[in-house]
Motif scaffolding. Structure first.
Motif, PDB file in Angstrom:
ATOM      1  N   GLY A   1     -88.730 -14.559 -78.501  1.00  0.00           N
ATOM      2  CA  GLY A   1     -88.966 -14.675 -79.932  1.00  0.00           C
ATOM      3  C   GLY A   1     -88.327 -15.903 -80.538  1.00  0.00           C
ATOM      4  O   GLY A   1     -87.473 -16.551 -79.914  1.00  0.00           O
ATOM      5  N   ASP A   2     -88.739 -16.201 -81.767  1.00  0.00           N
ATOM      6  CA  ASP A   2     -88.282 -17.420 -82.451  1.00  0.00           C
ATOM      7  C   ASP A   2     -87.218 -17.152 -83.505  1.00  0.00           C
ATOM      8  O   ASP A   2     -86.635 -18.104 -84.036  1.00  0.00           O
ATOM      9  N   ARG A   3     -86.957 -15.895 -83.837  1.00  0.00           N
ATOM     10  CA  ARG A   3     -86.024 -15.587 -84.915  1.00  0.00           C
ATOM     11  C   ARG A   3     -84.736 -14.984 -84.374  1.00  0.00           C
ATOM     12  O   ARG A   3     -84.771 -14.022 -83.588  1.00  0.00           O
ATOM     13  N   ILE A   4     -83.621 -15.532 -84.826  1.00  0.00           N
ATOM     14  CA  ILE A   4     -82.331 -14.988 -84.413  1.00  0.00           C
ATOM     15  C   ILE A   4     -82.117 -13.612 -85.025  1.00  0.00           C
ATOM     16  O   ILE A   4     -81.631 -12.693 -84.352  1.00  0.00           O
ATOM     17  N   ASP A   5     -82.501 -13.455 -86.288  1.00  0.00           N
ATOM     18  CA  ASP A   5     -82.239 -12.193 -86.978  1.00  0.00           C
ATOM     19  C   ASP A   5     -83.144 -11.060 -86.522  1.00  0.00           C
ATOM     20  O   ASP A   5     -82.683  -9.936 -86.296  1.00  0.00           O
TER      21      ASP A   5
ATOM     22  N   PHE B   1     -91.840  -9.265 -73.014  1.00  0.00           N
ATOM     23  CA  PHE B   1     -92.429  -8.942 -74.311  1.00  0.00           C
ATOM     24  C   PHE B   1     -92.348 -10.166 -75.213  1.00  0.00           C
ATOM     25  O   PHE B   1     -91.320 -10.843 -75.254  1.00  0.00           O
ATOM     26  N   PHE B   2     -93.430 -10.416 -75.940  1.00  0.00           N
ATOM     27  CA  PHE B   2     -93.501 -11.566 -76.827  1.00  0.00           C
ATOM     28  C   PHE B   2     -93.616 -11.126 -78.285  1.00  0.00           C
ATOM     29  O   PHE B   2     -94.405 -10.232 -78.611  1.00  0.00           O
ATOM     30  N   ASP B   3     -92.846 -11.791 -79.142  1.00  0.00           N
ATOM     31  CA  ASP B   3     -93.081 -11.710 -80.577  1.00  0.00           C
ATOM     32  C   ASP B   3     -94.452 -12.336 -80.846  1.00  0.00           C
ATOM     33  O   ASP B   3     -95.025 -13.006 -79.980  1.00  0.00           O
ATOM     34  N   ILE B   4     -94.966 -12.174 -82.060  1.00  0.00           N
ATOM     35  CA  ILE B   4     -96.296 -12.711 -82.384  1.00  0.00           C
ATOM     36  C   ILE B   4     -96.206 -13.973 -83.232  1.00  0.00           C
ATOM     37  O   ILE B   4     -96.523 -15.065 -82.771  1.00  0.00           O
TER      38      ILE B   4
ATOM     39  N   PRO C   1     -90.554 -22.326 -88.541  1.00  0.00           N
ATOM     40  CA  PRO C   1     -89.481 -22.455 -89.536  1.00  0.00           C
ATOM     41  C   PRO C   1     -88.185 -21.747 -89.159  1.00  0.00           C
ATOM     42  O   PRO C   1     -87.107 -22.330 -89.211  1.00  0.00           O
ATOM     43  N   TRP C   2     -88.285 -20.471 -88.766  1.00  0.00           N
ATOM     44  CA  TRP C   2     -87.088 -19.713 -88.428  1.00  0.00           C
ATOM     45  C   TRP C   2     -86.386 -20.293 -87.206  1.00  0.00           C
ATOM     46  O   TRP C   2     -85.166 -20.393 -87.173  1.00  0.00           O
TER      47      TRP C   2
ATOM     48  N   MET D   1     -81.665  -5.749 -73.823  1.00  0.00           N
ATOM     49  CA  MET D   1     -82.676  -6.600 -73.186  1.00  0.00           C
ATOM     50  C   MET D   1     -82.135  -7.990 -72.896  1.00  0.00           C
ATOM     51  O   MET D   1     -81.171  -8.448 -73.509  1.00  0.00           O
ATOM     52  N   GLN D   2     -82.781  -8.652 -71.957  1.00  0.00           N
ATOM     53  CA  GLN D   2     -82.580 -10.082 -71.772  1.00  0.00           C
ATOM     54  C   GLN D   2     -83.444 -10.790 -72.821  1.00  0.00           C
ATOM     55  O   GLN D   2     -84.448 -10.235 -73.265  1.00  0.00           O
ATOM     56  N   VAL D   3     -83.053 -11.986 -73.205  1.00  0.00           N
ATOM     57  CA  VAL D   3     -83.741 -12.660 -74.308  1.00  0.00           C
ATOM     58  C   VAL D   3     -84.026 -14.116 -73.980  1.00  0.00           C
ATOM     59  O   VAL D   3     -83.199 -14.818 -73.378  1.00  0.00           O
ATOM     60  N   ALA D   4     -85.206 -14.569 -74.402  1.00  0.00           N
ATOM     61  CA  ALA D   4     -85.557 -15.993 -74.377  1.00  0.00           C
ATOM     62  C   ALA D   4     -85.774 -16.421 -75.822  1.00  0.00           C
ATOM     63  O   ALA D   4     -86.656 -15.882 -76.499  1.00  0.00           O
TER      64      ALA D   4
END
Length: 218
Positions: free
Chosen positions: A159-163, A7-10, A183-184, A174-177
């Motif tokens: 995703g690009d955001r830690i929060d 799954f990808f963030d946008i 910016p984030w 989930m596993q995470v990349a």
């Protein structure tokens, strides 16, 4: 654990938001470099992008301003020119590995149509304002797992955001990349949390190969 879905963030994962923020700066009559500099300062102190708009225009109402932009012929949103160059090939290569490909992020209802127009290889597109769920809520990530019909530990969330991405996805099982861009991705820091990520990326081009190697060894 084998990865069966990705799954990808946008925003700032698949879509480059630089020009989107630039157009907001133009609309508010603020120099683009000043607008982005203030964004970085706000993020570094734990603020969010609504704080950015409020700083330059106290009482800012996003819905009202988006309507005004629409009426003026400069609508908010994204298109093919905003797609990161590595996004299309990444989704295509992962899909070719037989993986379920999902896209799920915090976006307005209009983003569903905008994203569909990009023609990316995705089995599911989840839009927060369509689902009525927003990251970082646990329910958002549970919805992703339900849509894929998989246990959370079989899903890799990118995703690009830690929060909004890393912490809640890890908490959901989930596993995470973690993708370090935007910016984030460059400003937020949490080495302990990032150490728990399956992958840490500087771009999406490397992800299909990493997933293939991981799955071959799983």
């Amino acid at each position: 654990m084998r990865i069966e879905a990705v799954f990808f963030d946008i925003g700032e994962t698949l879509i480059n938001e630089s020009e989107i923020y630039g157009r907001w700066a133009d609309w508010l009559g603020v120099p683009r470099h000043t607008f982005l500099t203030k964004l970085g300062a706000i993020l570094a102190t734990g603020g969010t992008h609504p704080d950015l708009f409020e700083y330059f225009r106290p009482g800012f109402d996003l819905a009202i301003e988006e309507k005004r932009r629409q009426e003026a012929g400069v609508p908010n949103g994204f298109g093919a020119d905003d797609l990161y160059p590595d996004a299309r090939a990444c989704l295509s290569e992962l899909h070719a590995q037989g993986l379920f490909i999902g896209v799920a992020g915090n976006q307005p209802v209009e983003a569903a149509e905008q994203f569909a127009a990009l023609g990316l290889e995705a089995d599911l597109v989840g839009i927060s304002d369509v689902w009525g769920l927003q990251k970082p809520s646990p329910e958002f990530f549970a919805r992703c797992a339900d849509e894929a019909a998989l246990a959370p530990d079989r899903i890799l969330y990118v995703g690009d955001r830690i929060d909004n991405d890393v912490r809640p996805a890890l908490s959901s099982g989930m596993q995470v990349a973690f993708l370090r861009r935007g910016p984030w991705g460059h400003i937020q820091q949490d080495d302990e949390v990032l150490a728990r990520c399956r992958f840490r990326l500087d771009d999406l081009a490397e992800l299909p190969g990493l997933v293939a190697v991981h799955n071959a060894a799983a």
